[in-house]
Structure formats: structure tokens, C-alpha cells
Design a protein around this motif. Sequence first.
Motif, PDB file in Angstrom:
ATOM      1  N   ALA A 139       0.852  -1.200   0.000  1.00  0.00           N
ATOM      2  CA  ALA A 139       0.000   0.000   0.000  1.00  0.00           C
ATOM      3  C   ALA A 139       0.877   1.235   0.000  1.00  0.00           C
ATOM      4  CB  ALA A 139      -0.921   0.004   1.220  1.00  0.00           C
ATOM      5  N   MET A 140       0.461   2.238  -0.747  1.00  0.00           N
ATOM      6  CA  MET A 140       1.215   3.486  -0.876  1.00  0.00           C
ATOM      7  C   MET A 140       0.428   4.644  -0.278  1.00  0.00           C
ATOM      8  SD  MET A 140       3.782   5.359  -2.339  1.00  0.00           S
ATOM      9  CE  MET A 140       4.431   4.940  -3.980  1.00  0.00           C
ATOM     10  N   VAL A 141       1.119   5.463   0.514  1.00  0.00           N
ATOM     11  CA  VAL A 141       0.571   6.742   0.958  1.00  0.00           C
ATOM     12  C   VAL A 141       1.383   7.807   0.244  1.00  0.00           C
ATOM     13  CG1 VAL A 141       0.096   8.262   2.900  1.00  0.00           C
ATOM     14  CG2 VAL A 141      -0.076   5.780   3.195  1.00  0.00           C
ATOM     15  N   ALA A 142       0.796   8.403  -0.787  1.00  0.00           N
ATOM     16  CA  ALA A 142       1.517   9.346  -1.642  1.00  0.00           C
ATOM     17  C   ALA A 142       1.716  10.681  -0.940  1.00  0.00           C
ATOM     18  CB  ALA A 142       0.776   9.539  -2.955  1.00  0.00           C
ATOM     19  N   GLN A 143       2.632  11.471  -1.471  1.00  0.00           N
ATOM     20  CA  GLN A 143       2.924  12.782  -0.887  1.00  0.00           C
ATOM     21  C   GLN A 143       1.753  13.735  -1.053  1.00  0.00           C
ATOM     22  OE1 GLN A 143       6.579  14.432  -2.335  1.00  0.00           O
ATOM     23  NE2 GLN A 143       6.555  16.162  -0.948  1.00  0.00           N
ATOM     24  N   GLU A 144       1.059  13.641  -2.178  1.00  0.00           N
ATOM     25  CA  GLU A 144      -0.085  14.508  -2.451  1.00  0.00           C
ATOM     26  C   GLU A 144      -1.305  13.631  -2.731  1.00  0.00           C
ATOM     27  OE1 GLU A 144      -0.254  17.796  -2.448  1.00  0.00           O
ATOM     28  OE2 GLU A 144       1.864  18.331  -2.225  1.00  0.00           O
ATOM     29  N   LEU A 180       4.212   1.910   2.077  1.00  0.00           N
ATOM     30  CA  LEU A 180       5.159   2.886   1.538  1.00  0.00           C
ATOM     31  C   LEU A 180       4.617   4.278   1.810  1.00  0.00           C
ATOM     32  CD1 LEU A 180       5.565   1.232  -1.995  1.00  0.00           C
ATOM     33  CD2 LEU A 180       6.926   0.752   0.055  1.00  0.00           C
ATOM     34  N   LEU A 181       5.449   5.152   2.370  1.00  0.00           N
ATOM     35  CA  LEU A 181       5.023   6.512   2.675  1.00  0.00           C
ATOM     36  C   LEU A 181       6.008   7.501   2.074  1.00  0.00           C
ATOM     37  CD1 LEU A 181       4.754   4.828   5.772  1.00  0.00           C
ATOM     38  CD2 LEU A 181       3.034   6.628   5.834  1.00  0.00           C
ATOM     39  N   ASP A 182       5.489   8.431   1.275  1.00  0.00           N
ATOM     40  CA  ASP A 182       6.318   9.438   0.622  1.00  0.00           C
ATOM     41  C   ASP A 182       6.136  10.775   1.336  1.00  0.00           C
ATOM     42  OD1 ASP A 182       7.958  10.794  -1.087  1.00  0.00           O
ATOM     43  OD2 ASP A 182       6.762  10.468  -2.889  1.00  0.00           O
ATOM     44  N   GLU A 183       7.129  11.178   2.108  1.00  0.00           N
ATOM     45  CA  GLU A 183       7.107  12.442   2.855  1.00  0.00           C
ATOM     46  C   GLU A 183       5.819  12.591   3.666  1.00  0.00           C
ATOM     47  OE1 GLU A 183       9.357  14.636   3.298  1.00  0.00           O
ATOM     48  OE2 GLU A 183      10.856  14.186   1.797  1.00  0.00           O
ATOM     49  N   PRO A 184       5.565  11.694   4.612  1.00  0.00           N
ATOM     50  CA  PRO A 184       4.276  11.717   5.323  1.00  0.00           C
ATOM     51  C   PRO A 184       4.091  12.906   6.252  1.00  0.00           C
ATOM     52  CG  PRO A 184       5.748  10.122   6.332  1.00  0.00           C
ATOM     53  CD  PRO A 184       6.422  10.587   5.065  1.00  0.00           C
ATOM     54  N   THR A 185       5.164  13.638   6.590  1.00  0.00           N
ATOM     55  CA  THR A 185       5.013  14.762   7.513  1.00  0.00           C
ATOM     56  C   THR A 185       5.240  16.118   6.847  1.00  0.00           C
ATOM     57  OG1 THR A 185       7.318  14.498   8.226  1.00  0.00           O
ATOM     58  CG2 THR A 185       5.638  13.368   9.521  1.00  0.00           C
ATOM     59  N   SER A 186       5.236  16.152   5.536  1.00  0.00           N
ATOM     60  CA  SER A 186       5.384  17.439   4.841  1.00  0.00           C
ATOM     61  C   SER A 186       4.269  18.394   5.244  1.00  0.00           C
ATOM     62  CB  SER A 186       5.330  17.236   3.326  1.00  0.00           C
ATOM     63  OG  SER A 186       6.467  16.552   2.877  1.00  0.00           O
ATOM     64  N   PHE A 187       4.631  19.623   5.544  1.00  0.00           N
ATOM     65  CA  PHE A 187       3.692  20.702   5.849  1.00  0.00           C
ATOM     66  C   PHE A 187       2.945  20.512   7.173  1.00  0.00           C
ATOM     67  CE2 PHE A 187       3.560  19.961   1.144  1.00  0.00           C
ATOM     68  CZ  PHE A 187       4.457  20.954   0.809  1.00  0.00           C
ATOM     69  N   LEU A 188       3.389  19.563   8.005  1.00  0.00           N
ATOM     70  CA  LEU A 188       2.743  19.371   9.305  1.00  0.00           C
ATOM     71  C   LEU A 188       3.542  20.079  10.390  1.00  0.00           C
ATOM     72  CD1 LEU A 188       1.709  15.589   9.266  1.00  0.00           C
ATOM     73  CD2 LEU A 188       0.432  17.584   8.468  1.00  0.00           C
ATOM     74  N   ASP A 189       2.843  20.507  11.453  1.00  0.00           N
ATOM     75  CA  ASP A 189       3.548  21.144  12.557  1.00  0.00           C
ATOM     76  C   ASP A 189       4.193  20.073  13.445  1.00  0.00           C
ATOM     77  OD1 ASP A 189       1.591  20.125  14.328  1.00  0.00           O
ATOM     78  OD2 ASP A 189       0.387  21.939  14.184  1.00  0.00           O
ATOM     79  N   ARG A 205       5.442  14.362  15.110  1.00  0.00           N
ATOM     80  CA  ARG A 205       5.723  13.346  16.127  1.00  0.00           C
ATOM     81  C   ARG A 205       4.629  12.287  16.148  1.00  0.00           C
ATOM     82  NH1 ARG A 205       4.471  12.121  21.353  1.00  0.00           N
ATOM     83  NH2 ARG A 205       6.149  11.273  22.645  1.00  0.00           N
ATOM     84  N   GLU A 206       3.374  12.723  16.064  1.00  0.00           N
ATOM     85  CA  GLU A 206       2.250  11.796  16.104  1.00  0.00           C
ATOM     86  C   GLU A 206       2.308  10.804  14.947  1.00  0.00           C
ATOM     87  OE1 GLU A 206      -2.224  12.737  15.187  1.00  0.00           O
ATOM     88  OE2 GLU A 206      -1.817  13.268  17.285  1.00  0.00           O
ATOM     89  N   ILE A 207       2.605  11.307  13.751  1.00  0.00           N
ATOM     90  CA  ILE A 207       2.656  10.430  12.578  1.00  0.00           C
ATOM     91  C   ILE A 207       3.803   9.431  12.701  1.00  0.00           C
ATOM     92  CG2 ILE A 207       3.094  10.362  10.087  1.00  0.00           C
ATOM     93  CD1 ILE A 207       0.245  11.240  10.871  1.00  0.00           C
ATOM     94  N   VAL A 226       9.664   4.585   4.495  1.00  0.00           N
ATOM     95  CA  VAL A 226       9.286   5.986   4.550  1.00  0.00           C
ATOM     96  C   VAL A 226      10.367   6.865   3.935  1.00  0.00           C
ATOM     97  CG1 VAL A 226      10.118   6.115   6.942  1.00  0.00           C
ATOM     98  CG2 VAL A 226       8.602   7.901   6.070  1.00  0.00           C
ATOM     99  N   VAL A 227       9.977   7.676   2.950  1.00  0.00           N
ATOM    100  CA  VAL A 227      10.858   8.687   2.378  1.00  0.00           C
ATOM    101  C   VAL A 227      10.716   9.942   3.224  1.00  0.00           C
ATOM    102  CG1 VAL A 227      11.127  10.283   0.449  1.00  0.00           C
ATOM    103  CG2 VAL A 227      10.879   7.838   0.015  1.00  0.00           C
ATOM    104  N   SER A 228      11.842  10.521   3.629  1.00  0.00           N
ATOM    105  CA  SER A 228      11.767  11.683   4.505  1.00  0.00           C
ATOM    106  C   SER A 228      12.921  12.638   4.245  1.00  0.00           C
ATOM    107  CB  SER A 228      11.789  11.243   5.964  1.00  0.00           C
ATOM    108  OG  SER A 228      11.711  12.355   6.837  1.00  0.00           O
TER     109      SER A 228
END
Length: 258
Positions: free
Chosen positions: A81-86, A163-172, A177-179, A196-198
Motif C-alpha cells: 500500500a502506498m501513501v503518496a505525498q499529495e 510505503l510513505l512518501d514524505e508523510p510529515t510534509s507541511f505538518l507542525d 511526532r504523532e505520525i 518511509v521517504v523523509s
Amino acid sequence: MVPVVSMKGLGYRYGRSWALKDLDLLIRPGEVLGILGPNGSGKSTLLKVLDGILRPHEGEVLLKGKPLSAFSRPALAREVAMVAQESHFQYAFSVLEVVLMARFPYLKRFQFEGRRDMEAAQGAMALTHCGNLADRSIHELSGGEKQRVLIARALAQEPAVILLDEPTSFLDLRYKREIYELISSLATKQGKSVVVVSHDMDLAGRYCHRLILLRDGHLHAEGPPARVMTASHIEAVFGCPVAVDHHPVTGSPRVSLI
């Protein structure tokens, strides 16, 4: 430990330009693997190859010992499963509807979701602490809430690999931390293999079991965070001087620009 995914001599190119070249990598069950590198180093391309969106020009990817190319799209979606950046939604789907979209690999043509699909969706939302959002529109959520929902959708596919692509982009800071706490629990408590790509090295160094550092599509360094996140490795790949020390509370490596 038998790897979930293994690749040997992986290469992918756009036209004549190689985005990935001579890449050997194993992904083990129950681990968080972080992928670091500057823009254009091949990080997102690697995720797309692992998700079967792109087919490598060289080498081979094995999923549970079977070539990735041998999987049908629904069969592969039951494993990866993929979680895309956008992720944009044209319509105001409810959170529950968004999570239930993940059940498509298990449904026949024109078949509606049943009890088993609802249980999978509700279980995924419980794990990601977004069950209270079930009736809310996806358009009404904050960035952190939406990211939890997208991870819930990935979990509802019941995959072995996420698979996660930049899952914390634009988050405070709080949601970052939560993610990452959620990502860590998926591996340690659910046994998922998480890739995870970060760009956030400090969080990757704290939460990932293993890191790879890409440079121009090649594997520059691989191993535990303390071995990969060194000043010499980071300076060679990113081209800027840094200082690396250890966080006074967690002991994980910490990077500062000089």
C-alpha cells in the motif's frame, strides 16, 4: 529473518538518465526503513518501483520470493500500500468512504463492500485514532487528521508493506511526532514493513530501524541510523557542512547545519 522484499541490481531510467542504478536492498518484516537523500536522488522513483507503478529496466524486485512483475494489480495491492505525498479528492467523501476505497483489491466487479470490508476499515481507523472522524468530510480535516486517514486507508488494504512518501510534509511539530509514533507502532505492534521517504533526518534517525542514503540514484550508505547519519556521509550527499551529535534525551543522531 526472511525479507519481505528483496532487490538486486535494480535500475530505472527516464529516457537516457538513470534515476536508480545498481541498487541492492532488503526490506524485512516488522521494520521501519527510512530513505534519505536530496531532491532528484531517486527516493520517490524507488517507492514507485516498489509499488509496481514503474517497472525496472534492470534487475529484479522480489516480493515474498515472487517477482513483482508476476503479480496482478489487485494481488499486488493486497500486499503493498502506498501513501503518496499529495492526495487530492475532487468530491467531499466522508472519512469512512475514503478508508473503504482501500478494499477494492478484495471486491469483484460491481461488488459492494460487505461486513468484512467494514470491519477492516473500522479496525484501521481505530489503530490510527481517526474513528471519531468517520462521518466528517475529507475536505474538513486538518493536515495531521488527513494524514492519519490516509494511513488508515493504507492499513485497510491489509498489506505486508506500507510505503510513505514524505508523510510529515507541511505538518507542525505535534503532528510530525504523532505520525512517526504511528509509523513506529505499525512495524513494532502490527508487524508491517514500513518504508518511509523523509527529508526530516532527525525524526528518521529517531524512529527508523534502518536507513539508506541515496546519491544520484546509487546507494551511498545503508545501516542503523548512527552509521548512516554521519557528517561525512551527509556532507558527501547533500554538499553542505553539518555537525552530527546525539539527542540528549533519546540518544538518536541529530543533524545541525554549520
